[in-house]
Write an enzyme that holds these catalytic residues in place. Structure first.
Site, PDB file in Angstrom:
ATOM      1  CE1 TYR A 229      -4.723   0.013  -5.770  1.00 32.19           C
ATOM      2  CE2 TYR A 229      -5.201   2.635  -6.169  1.00 32.19           C
ATOM      3  CZ  TYR A 229      -4.742   1.409  -5.229  1.00 32.19           C
ATOM      4  OH  TYR A 229      -4.359   1.625  -4.026  1.00 32.19           O
TER       5      TYR A 229
ATOM      6  CG  ASP B 223      -1.738 -15.222  -4.552  1.00 26.93           C
ATOM      7  OD1 ASP B 223      -2.737 -14.215  -4.130  1.00 26.93           O
ATOM      8  OD2 ASP B 223      -1.324 -15.182  -5.698  1.00 26.93           O
TER       9      ASP B 223
END
Ligand SMILES: NC(=O)c1ccc[n+]([C@@H]2O[C@H](COP(=O)([O-])OP(=O)(O)OC[C@H]3O[C@@H](n4cnc5c(N)ncnc54)[C@H](O)[C@@H]3O)[C@@H](O)[C@H]2O)c1
Length: 252
Positions: free
Chosen positions: A155, A63
């Site tokens: 984002y 990750d």
């Protein structure tokens, strides 16, 4: 001599989309590649495809928002191939929502995978690149980092951060012969956009993208390959848009 002969690259988000296309393209140009993603089975499939085509590949799961995982992937790459020349920070997720719609946890998660991952990747790759006398860091940002879009608050903020972090890294390590550039794709045909209905996609592209057609991940990989190669040796701190002309202005 191929464009990346003798180079060692680590590509994140390598199990699908732009990352997968880059993982397949870089070895064709001569690089050994560490394919990094969250799903080991998926990155192993990509690594096997590279080996089947005669290339060198290592599959690693991790990750990229977690420091331990980033460090472990970089160390495993160095151990396997003997160094690191190119880090392609490409892993990302694209959650939607305005600031009132998303939770604090969603904000943190979006910033962690899209922006913190780039910080961590650069932080732990730079010493390895310095040991090699130079290298390349590529970051996948996006056109939403240049101009925001509705319901993309976290984002858009993360990708804008990636663009300016790219410039900061470029300035800080130019004297070490480390180049850092960002790629800003528009709408690319990848699993990231799987949920978008085709009619909605076509309507969006028809009114925003001057060039007809949909950008494929291979076309973004080709740009990444150029920026990773010595052909781009005097290019650093820049953001390269591949968007079918969307950023040129309004159409229609
Ligand atoms: N597809 C587009 O239209 C588009 C446009 C602009 C920017 N981008 C950016 O391109 C990059 C690649 O996306 P894509 O379009 O190929 O989509 P994708 O979903 O196929 O690829 C993203 C990859 O990142 C991986 N990933 C997600 N979180 C991760 C984590 N925490 N650690 C490690 N890996 C993780 C996913 O498993 C996936 O393989 C992303 O950074 C995305 O934001 C995509």
């Amino acid at each position: 001599m191929r464009r990346l002969d003798g180079k060692i690259a680590l590509i994140t988000g390598g199990g699908s989309g732009i990352g997968r296309a880059s993982c397949l393209a870089f070895p064709r140009a001569g690089a050994a590649v560490a394919v990094v993603g969250r799903n080991l089975a998926r990155v192993e499939q990509v690594a096997q495809a590279i080996r089947a085509a005669g290339g060198q590949a290592l599959a690693l799961s991790g990750d990229m928002s977690r420091s331990e995982d980033v460090q472990a992937c970089i160390q495993a790459t160095v151990q396997q191939f003997g160094g690191l020349d190119i880090l392609f920070n490409n892993a990302g997720v694209s959650p939607s929502g305005s600031v009132t719609a998303i939770s604090e946890a969603e904000w943190d998660a979006c910033l962690a995978i899209n922006l913190r991952s780039v910080f961590l990747g650069a932080k732990y790759a730079v010493p390895e690149l310095q040991r090699r006398g130079g290298g390349v860091i590529l970051n996948t940002a996006g056109t939403f980092g240049l101009r925001a879009a509705p319901a993309k608050a976290a984002y858009a903020a993360a990708k804008a951060g990636v663009i300016n972090l790219t410039r900061a890294i470029a300035l800080d390590y130019a004297h070490d012969n480390i180049r850092c550039n960002a790629i800003c794709p528009g709408y690319v045909n990848t699993p990231l956009n799987e949920g978008v209905p085709l009619a909605e996609r076509d309507a969006f592209l028809a009114c925003t993208q001057p060039l007809r057609g949909v950008i494929g991940p291979d076309e973004v990989a080709e740009l990444a390959l150029y920026l990773a190669s010595d052909a781009a040796r005097m290019i650093t701190g820049q953001c390269f848009v591949i968007d079918g002309g969307q950023q040129a202005g309004m159409i229609g």
